[in-house]
Scaffold this motif. Structure first.
Motif, short mmCIF file in Angstrom:
data_model
loop_
_atom_site.label_atom_id
_atom_site.label_comp_id
_atom_site.label_asym_id
_atom_site.label_seq_id
_atom_site.Cartn_x
_atom_site.Cartn_y
_atom_site.Cartn_z
N THR A 112 -6.55 8.79 -3.12
CA THR A 112 -6.58 8.25 -1.76
C THR A 112 -5.30 7.51 -1.45
OG1 THR A 112 -8.88 7.80 -2.27
CG2 THR A 112 -8.07 7.00 -0.17
N GLY A 121 -2.95 11.84 -0.25
CA GLY A 121 -3.02 12.10 1.19
C GLY A 121 -1.91 11.43 1.96
N ASN A 122 -1.29 10.45 1.36
CA ASN A 122 -0.35 9.61 2.09
C ASN A 122 0.86 10.40 2.56
OD1 ASN A 122 1.85 7.68 2.53
ND2 ASN A 122 0.31 6.21 1.91
N ARG A 123 1.19 10.31 3.84
CA ARG A 123 2.27 11.15 4.39
C ARG A 123 3.62 10.78 3.78
NH1 ARG A 123 1.63 10.09 10.45
NH2 ARG A 123 -0.52 10.03 9.84
N THR A 126 0.81 -1.21 0.00
CA THR A 126 0.00 0.00 0.00
C THR A 126 0.84 1.26 0.00
OG1 THR A 126 -1.61 -1.23 1.29
CG2 THR A 126 -1.92 1.14 1.14
N PHE A 127 1.97 1.23 0.70
CA PHE A 127 2.67 2.49 0.94
C PHE A 127 3.85 2.68 0.01
CE2 PHE A 127 1.24 1.50 5.42
CZ PHE A 127 0.04 2.14 5.21
N LYS A 149 -3.41 13.08 11.39
CA LYS A 149 -1.99 12.79 11.47
C LYS A 149 -1.70 11.81 12.59
CE LYS A 149 1.92 15.40 10.21
NZ LYS A 149 1.90 16.07 8.94
N LEU A 159 -3.08 8.24 11.99
CA LEU A 159 -2.66 7.63 10.73
C LEU A 159 -3.83 7.42 9.78
CD1 LEU A 159 -0.55 4.81 12.38
CD2 LEU A 159 0.31 7.01 11.66
N VAL A 160 -4.79 8.37 9.79
CA VAL A 160 -5.98 8.17 8.97
C VAL A 160 -5.61 8.04 7.50
CG1 VAL A 160 -8.17 9.17 8.27
CG2 VAL A 160 -7.41 9.38 10.62
N ASP A 161 -4.63 8.84 7.06
CA ASP A 161 -4.26 8.80 5.64
C ASP A 161 -3.76 7.42 5.26
OD1 ASP A 161 -2.25 9.32 7.42
OD2 ASP A 161 -0.97 10.31 5.96
N LEU A 162 -2.99 6.81 6.14
CA LEU A 162 -2.46 5.48 5.83
C LEU A 162 -3.57 4.44 5.84
CD1 LEU A 162 0.86 5.50 7.88
CD2 LEU A 162 0.45 6.24 5.56
#
Lengths: 396, 381, 153
Positions: free
Chosen positions: B203, B207-209, A354-355, C6, C9-12
């Motif tokens: 998504t 938004g992913n940090r 996912t990341f 933040k 970790l909602v974005d993740l």
């Protein structure tokens, strides 16, 4: 003719050796199937099918891969440091397999009950980085060198964060012995993750970094360093690195299971009306077998249909055997342990697919500026709470 | 002295604390993320880049020379093979250039179909960019989602003209193929689905940090530098210059449609990413308008059987997905062009790579190569 | 709000939800190619074919050489002779027709040029061969269709 008591006696003595032999013999195959699981999970998340050609539903793929790697030409590049190059991949495999010794698969199945079990595992996994370093150095090439540099820095810094997380859990348990930690959880009736959610989070992140998994897969970041420290390796030596990587994943997931998820215990071990959960191994295996039978109908070739059908029937048979009350006692421990480990490994894969990947310096920042202070704070709060509880308890 | 060191000439400002730290590293031509056969010679201080040089030409096929030995019609399939990720745009640019020199205008229906296909191709090209760019930064999964949507576009191409990638879909003077039954419907269905899919990519990434950390402030290029280097396309717009040839020098029937030109402010990788994502949405907007008012009529203008443009030269440029794609055609009134010079956007944009990566880390090089969105077939021609 | 996102970790988690959702087998997009054959479109430009008149079995090709002239790669060679008794006068007839698919880029210009619909690019896309000579198709291969080298079980 030895008596029954004698045989039992011998078995008790021989048990660690049997388990050891089993782990060493079976583990390469199991890790091969973890690779297959990873590829299948990846394929599912990426709307693909994954390996499908070798065996029914691609189930024989790991064996084909292993055979391929075994019979591949053994390439040693001309300007490498030959002995180091030869020996480097052995180190991480050795250390990872040694760490298996103190993993309690259940109350009964473990090789050694060390009173410093947790520290032993941490020590072993730390030595593993030596193999990566030496491999990167011995290759005498830029990409492996960069990979090894990254790896060293990364593993050393996340070791600290991981240590803090583990220590917090150990403080709650009051023991460094892996078996005792689980027994404490059984006694208190609560998994330690509920006492240590932040500790678990830190452990999870640090474990991902420790095992070089995405989003922290700096040392082998494919799109940057080709294959990192493994770039010059091929064939069986490369397979050893791979084996070590997956062994490490299994080990860190096992520690997480033991420390935070109650090891071999089923959920709510002390609640009597949930005793039906003891049937879970049987039910789950029968379910998997039924799934196999369902998939057998979808196979495209006759051989695969038969293979899948036989496999499904075999799994159902084993599942039914597990349903026998006498057997339940023996299998439910390992079952729950392996099940939890599998879920943890799945979490690792899920995050990987996912990341995006952190950059090397950002990884360091995350480790030193966030994880370690957070771990220290967590440790402090845990210590204070334990102290307060003890005071209160002794006062009463 | 290795070959890499002789190729690289150090920048006068480059000096480090310890010179012994310097490594010269060859990224490519066989590297997983140089998008083909680009070779970048990097000079590193640890992992920090203190200089770079691109070595190109591994995919050189002499397309411009081939043009001089083919008739105007015969050269048409070759232009597809320059930017093979956006073959339709290449074809549009070439056909329009020849039409311009012959003073022919394609019929309205042909122009509308051209716009639909070109914009679909823009989406396909951006999807390929997004997938590989995300893959370079380490997100494995968006690649496959992007390819799934791209597949739908390629199916439309296949249904329309019989080829998926190097389509050869347009001819000089109009179109060879009439649209097939259900063309409008298939395009509309795709457009409706696609907007949701773009949201999904956002998504996963916007938004992913980790994505933000990896893209914000990376590979910054100022608007002045962009203009100096001749950089065009989303890279230029990401730096805040509102320059889109579809609006600035309209061609085909683009004046008939309403659409916005997205721009960024900082000129970093994140802005370019946002610009391209928005461009995909705008492309959908254009396609929907075009499908709604596609006129009936002929699809081929009246052109002679043997194309012999009058003596003269012409420069025609279009907004390809990667930037300004220009064709300079010199005609000597024979069946074959005297000279065809292509201005490929990737080639020009690639020249800005060095100033974009200087001072960054190795991991950023792949991010910046990805964000420039090069296709080596076009760089090397 | 953004602090909440933040911190937790909602974005993740949102991203993980997307990938998790796609695990449903109904989203699988892959085809198992050799076992499941994808349909190609009607206009697909694949292997070339020389059409024959189904009524009398004669070739539709009139040996006009237009396809050979249209081809950017010059890979078509049309062999012909005069049909008259002396071989120098009378109608052109086709003797041989070679088509080098190893150089073909399937642009379709030959198909467009053909005045009789004799030369056609078909929906066949399997043209594998063990040798380069096998990629040069003669008249017989073009009329009967491709004979791909097959792996046999």
């Amino acid at each position: 003719m030895p008596s029954t008591a004698q045989i039992l006696d011998w078995l008790t003595i021989a048990k660690p050796y049997i388990i050891m032999g089993l782990v060493v013999a079976v583990w390469p195959l199991v890790s091969g199937y973890i690779v297959l699981m990873e590829r299948k999970v990846m394929a599912d998340m990426q709307v693909r099918l994954g390996p499908m050609r070798v065996g029914p539903h691609g189930l024989l793929q790991p064996i084909a891969d292993a055979l391929k790697l075994l019979i591949k030409e053994d390439i040693i590049p001309a300007r490498v440091d030959k002995w180091v190059f030869w020996f480097a991949p052995v180190i991480p495999v050795l250390t990872a397999l040694t760490a298996f010794a103190v993993l309690p698969f259940s109350q009964r199945y473990f090789v050694a009950e060390l009173n410093v079990g947790v520290i032993f595992i941490l020590a072993m996994t730390s030595i593993g980085v030596l193999g990566i370093m030496l491999g990167g150095w011995a290759s005498n090439s830029s990409y492996p060198l960069l990979g090894a540099l990254r790896s060293t820095a990364q593993l050393v810094s996340y070791e600290v964060a991981m240590g803090f997380a583990v220590v917090a859990a150990v403080m709650v348990a009051g023991s460094l012995d892996m078996v005792n930690i689980v027994k404490h959880q059984q006694a208190s009736g609560v998994w330690f993750i509920f006492y240590q959610p932040i500790g678990f989070f830190i452990y999870l992140v640090a474990a991902m970094a420790e095992t070089n998994r995405a989003p922290f897969d700096m040392p082998e970041a494919e799109s940057e360093l080709v294959a990192g420290f493994m770039t010059e390796y091929s064939g069986f030596r490369w397979a050893l690195y791979f084996l070590a990587e997956y062994s490490n994943i299994f080990v860190v997931c096992s520690i997480a299971t033991t420390l935070f998820f109650g090891g071999w215990l089923r959920p709510f071990p002390n609640v009597a009306w949930l005793n039906f959960l003891d049937w879970a191994p049987a039910v789950m295996l029968v379910g998997v077998g039924a799934g196999c039978l369902y998939l057998a109908g979808k196979q495209l070739s006759a051989a695969n249909k038969i293979g899948m059908g036989v496999l499904g029937a075999a799994i159902i048979a084993v599942g039914l055997a597990f349903g026998v009350p006498m057997v339940i006692d023996y299998v439910s421990g390992p079952f729950w342990f392996l099940f939890k480990v599998a879920v943890m490994i799945y979490m690792f894969m899920w995050a990987r697919f996912t990341f995006p990947r952190y950059r090397y310096d950002q990884l360091m920042q995350l480790g030193w500026k966030w994880m370690i202070p957070l771990g220290m704070a967590n440790l402090l709060v845990t210590g204070v709470l334990i102290l307060v509880k003890m005071q209160y308890w002794s006062a009463k | 002295m290795t070959e890499a060191e002789t190729v690289y000439r150090p920048h006068p400002e480059d000096h480090t604390f310890l010179d012994s730290n310097e490594i010269v590293i060859n990224m490519g031509p066989q590297h997983p993320s140089t998008h083909g056969v680009l070779r970048v010679v990097l000079r590193l201080d640890g992992e920090k880049i203190i200089g770079s040089e691109c070595v190109i030409g591994y995919l050189h096929r002499g397309v411009e020379k081939i043009a001089e030995n083919r008739t105007y019609v015969q050269f048409n399939p070759y232009v597809d093979r320059m930017d093979y990720a956006a073959a339709v745009s290449n074809s549009l640019g070439y056909c329009e250039a020849i039409e311009k020199i012959m003073s022919v205008v394609a019929p309205p229906r042909a122009q509308y179909v051209r716009v639909i296909l070109t914009e679909l191709n823009r989406i396909a090209s951006h999807l390929l960019w997004l997938g590989t760019h995300a893959l370079d930064i380490g997100a494995l999964t968006p690649l496959f989602y992007c390819f799934r949507e791209r597949e739908e576009i390629l199916k439309i191409f296949e249904n329309y003209c019989g080829a998926r990638l190097t389509t050869h879909s347009f001819r000089i003077g109009g179109l060879q193929y009439e649209t097939y039954d259900g063309f409008e419907k298939q395009v509309n269905v795709f457009c409706d689905d696609f907007l949701h899919k773009v949201d999904e990519y956002e998504t996963l990434l916007t938004g992913n940090r980790i994505w933000l950390q990896r893209t914000k402030g990376i590979g910054v290029i100022s608007a002045e530098d962009c203009i100096q280097y001749g950089v065009t396309g989303p890279v230029l717009r990401g730096s805040g210059v509102k320059w889109d040839i579809r609006k600035a020098m309209p061609y085909c029937c683009y004046p008939d449609f309403e659409f916005d030109i997205p721009t960024g402010q900082n000129g970093d990788t994140f802005d370019r990413y946002i610009v391209r994502m928005e461009e995909m949405r705008q492309a959908v907007r254009i396609i929907k308008q075009a499908v709604a008012k596609i006129p009936d009529g002929p699809i081929m203008a009246k052109i002679p059987k043997v194309i012999k443009p009058p003596v003269g030269e012409i420069y025609h440029s279009i907004e390809a997905p990667k930037g300004e794609l220009g064709y300079l055609v010199v005609s000597d009134n024979s069946t074959q062009p005297y000279r065809v010079r292509v201005r490929p956007p990737s080639f020009v944009n690639l020249s800005a790579l060095d100033i974009m990566i200087r001072g960054h880390l190795v991991a950023d090089v792949v991010a910046v190569i990805g964000t420039i969105d090069i296709v080596l077939g076009e760089v090397d021609r | 709000m953004s602090l909440f996102r933040k911190l937790f970790l909602v974005d993740l988690i949102e991203g993980m939800k997307v990938t998790f959702g796609y695990q449903n087998p109904k989203y699988i997009y892959t085809e198992q190619y050799p076992k499941e054959r994808p349909p190609v479109s009607e206009r697909y430009r694949g292997a070339p074919r020389l059409n024959i008149n189904p009524e009398n079995g004669e070739t539709l090709c009139i040996a006009c050489d237009l396809c050979a002239l249209a081809c950017p790669e010059n890979l078509i060679v049309v062999g012909w002779q005069r049909g008259g008794p002396d071989g120098k006068t009378g109608k052109k007839t086709l003797t041989n027709f070679t088509y080098d698919i190893s150089r073909c880029m399937f642009c379709g210009l030959c198909e467009d040029a053909c005045p009789t619909d004799a030369l056609e690019l078909t929906q066949d896309f399997e043209m594998a061969n063990y040798s380069r000579e096998g990629a040069i198709w003669d008249r017989q291969a073009l009329e009967e269709g491709p004979r791909p080298t097959q792996y046999k079980e």
